[in-house]
Design a protein around this motif. Sequence first.
Motif, PDB file in Angstrom:
ATOM      1  N   TYR A  53      19.319 -36.842 -21.189  1.00 38.83           N
ATOM      2  CA  TYR A  53      18.676 -37.440 -20.229  1.00 38.83           C
ATOM      3  C   TYR A  53      17.237 -37.305 -20.083  1.00 38.83           C
ATOM      4  O   TYR A  53      16.349 -37.953 -19.677  1.00 38.83           O
ATOM      5  N   SER A  54      16.799 -35.637 -20.133  1.00 34.37           N
ATOM      6  CA  SER A  54      15.404 -35.288 -20.059  1.00 34.37           C
ATOM      7  C   SER A  54      14.801 -35.812 -21.382  1.00 34.37           C
ATOM      8  O   SER A  54      13.393 -35.963 -21.280  1.00 34.37           O
ATOM      9  N   GLU A  55      15.319 -36.339 -22.436  1.00 38.52           N
ATOM     10  CA  GLU A  55      14.619 -36.700 -23.393  1.00 38.52           C
ATOM     11  C   GLU A  55      14.215 -37.978 -23.359  1.00 38.52           C
ATOM     12  O   GLU A  55      13.370 -38.828 -24.038  1.00 38.52           O
TER      13      GLU A  55
ATOM     14  N   VAL B 102      11.347 -36.312 -12.112  1.00 41.60           N
ATOM     15  CA  VAL B 102      11.927 -36.594 -10.638  1.00 41.60           C
ATOM     16  C   VAL B 102      10.718 -37.009  -9.631  1.00 41.60           C
ATOM     17  O   VAL B 102       9.396 -36.338  -9.974  1.00 41.60           O
ATOM     18  N   ARG B 103      10.783 -37.468  -8.739  1.00 42.84           N
ATOM     19  CA  ARG B 103       9.790 -38.111  -8.025  1.00 42.84           C
ATOM     20  C   ARG B 103       9.944 -37.428  -6.486  1.00 42.84           C
ATOM     21  O   ARG B 103       8.977 -37.867  -5.585  1.00 42.84           O
ATOM     22  N   VAL B 104      10.735 -36.590  -6.124  1.00 36.47           N
ATOM     23  CA  VAL B 104      10.573 -35.694  -4.929  1.00 36.47           C
ATOM     24  C   VAL B 104      11.049 -34.288  -5.397  1.00 36.47           C
ATOM     25  O   VAL B 104      11.694 -33.883  -6.435  1.00 36.47           O
TER      26      VAL B 104
ATOM     27  N   ARG C  89      19.776 -24.118 -23.036  1.00 39.42           N
ATOM     28  CA  ARG C  89      18.974 -25.409 -23.378  1.00 39.42           C
ATOM     29  C   ARG C  89      18.706 -26.068 -22.348  1.00 39.42           C
ATOM     30  O   ARG C  89      17.737 -26.949 -22.366  1.00 39.42           O
ATOM     31  N   ILE C  90      19.427 -25.878 -21.264  1.00 43.72           N
ATOM     32  CA  ILE C  90      19.130 -26.856 -20.046  1.00 43.72           C
ATOM     33  C   ILE C  90      17.834 -26.317 -19.203  1.00 43.72           C
ATOM     34  O   ILE C  90      17.248 -27.491 -18.478  1.00 43.72           O
ATOM     35  N   GLU C  91      17.236 -25.466 -19.492  1.00 46.65           N
ATOM     36  CA  GLU C  91      16.106 -24.698 -18.760  1.00 46.65           C
ATOM     37  C   GLU C  91      15.028 -25.707 -19.283  1.00 46.65           C
ATOM     38  O   GLU C  91      14.160 -26.148 -18.172  1.00 46.65           O
ATOM     39  N   ALA C  92      14.699 -25.919 -20.523  1.00 41.50           N
ATOM     40  CA  ALA C  92      13.396 -26.577 -20.854  1.00 41.50           C
ATOM     41  C   ALA C  92      13.721 -28.160 -20.376  1.00 41.50           C
ATOM     42  O   ALA C  92      12.751 -28.849 -20.364  1.00 41.50           O
ATOM     43  N   ALA C  93      14.829 -28.629 -20.428  1.00 39.78           N
ATOM     44  CA  ALA C  93      15.241 -29.968 -20.179  1.00 39.78           C
ATOM     45  C   ALA C  93      14.685 -30.218 -18.578  1.00 39.78           C
ATOM     46  O   ALA C  93      14.272 -31.092 -18.270  1.00 39.78           O
TER      47      ALA C  93
ATOM     48  N   SER D  35      10.996 -30.227 -18.131  1.00 38.49           N
ATOM     49  CA  SER D  35      10.425 -31.214 -18.584  1.00 38.49           C
ATOM     50  C   SER D  35      10.510 -32.363 -17.632  1.00 38.49           C
ATOM     51  O   SER D  35       9.459 -33.183 -17.672  1.00 38.49           O
ATOM     52  N   MET D  36      11.594 -32.391 -16.704  1.00 40.98           N
ATOM     53  CA  MET D  36      11.561 -33.608 -15.797  1.00 40.98           C
ATOM     54  C   MET D  36      11.111 -33.102 -14.598  1.00 40.98           C
ATOM     55  O   MET D  36      11.049 -33.810 -13.546  1.00 40.98           O
ATOM     56  N   GLY D  37      10.523 -32.132 -14.265  1.00 40.78           N
ATOM     57  CA  GLY D  37       9.802 -31.405 -13.192  1.00 40.78           C
ATOM     58  C   GLY D  37      10.737 -30.901 -12.170  1.00 40.78           C
ATOM     59  O   GLY D  37      10.748 -30.586 -10.996  1.00 40.78           O
TER      60      GLY D  37
END
Length: 421
Positions: free
Chosen positions: A63-65, A70-72, A101-105, A108-110
């Motif tokens: 999903y992050s790729e 995120v908007r909030v 692996r989830i941390e970087a993801a 990257s999404m904020g």
Amino acid sequence: MKLSDDEKGMLEGKKGPVVSEAIDYLVQLGEAFGAEELVDIVYCHYPAEMGIYDGNVEDGVNYSEKKVKVRVPTTSSTLCCDLEKPENTGIPKQLAELQARIEAAHRSMGILETYTCTPQLLGFIPPFGSYNALVESSAIVYYNSVFGARTNRGGLFTRYSAVTGKYPLMGYLLDENRKGTHLFKVNISKERLQNYDVWCALGFYIGNIVGSDVPVIDIPIKNLNQDWLLGLGSTLATAGSVTLFHIPGVTPEARTLEEAFHGNIPKDYCEVTDKDIDSVYNKLTNIEIGDKIDFVNLGCPHYTLEQIRYMAEKLDGKRIADDVRCWICTNRMTRKQAEYSGYIGKIEKTGAKVIADTCPVESHLRISTCKEFGLKTPNVDAMVCNSGKMLRYVGDLIGCKTALTNLDKCIESAISGRFEG
Ligand code: F3S
């Protein structure tokens, strides 16, 4: 459903295909529950994407790729290991690497890497009456009840709320669903109510009765502390599926009994006595006094800095029994602060461990995960704990014997290696 121009634009793809898909899911959710519009949310607590669930981390990374943000302000829920110190829980290396692996993801999404079930303790406190989208039942019930910040049990839709900043106006976001249903009159002494585990037992007892309704709990004391409300909420939400409770004179939507019920008559009335509380201890305890134990868990929900400071003081100069794992669970920011203040060093000298990002039932200690990774199953034989929520789950998920008791007895048990009552 009525949509604003901004929302129509999202749906038409003006903010990209991922946002378009996300708002479409939220519209479908809202329409299924009769919502007439979407509302702006101010905060999200994002679902744990955990290595112990098949494909969960991969899904989060994929999903992050898609390069969506995120908007909030968005915090994140617990993981299956302590990412900074994986050796702390003895997680298999392969599983720790997958989880990492989830941390970087998320970054990257904020999404903020809080990895906790108590984001409120880190200062994420939305205004009274605001709309939010959260996961984690013990956080949800606290935000609704103690802060008066409105949220449903967001589940996987929280992801779509995070990237759109929207949620359908339904469920606990609406005034009409926030009125009390049952009245509980608590007839327990003020002295007994000074213990965290008693609040857990109270939540457990009431949660079992009300299921998903809204209990109004009339209590003989009004100056309640944060820890007790955390214990009460976490067990209401797990023994039942309570999402909102009121305590007249304490919680913000219940200045009076009448206000808690929106002027209506309660569906049911129930008195809670010492006998009822005792029945919860009996239900959650199947270890005899003096029996050997091998696990003591504290920090469910995740501990505050003050609770860690207190543990450092209580454990000072003591030694945890060699064959007992004593975990004190918290979030990584609180552990950092506790390290700075010297509490972690003091606690770890005793043989206890301060664990961040996770807790026993979210970790590799689960029977299913043990099997998958070829670990001894069950990995825990007998756990002593002061949290009703933890004990509600460990029996099924870890398959160990359990005992609910107060903090002092938990500490004594950890030191002697036997259940001290
Ligand atoms: Fe938190 Fe684990 Fe308890 S996620 S609420 S410490 S069961």
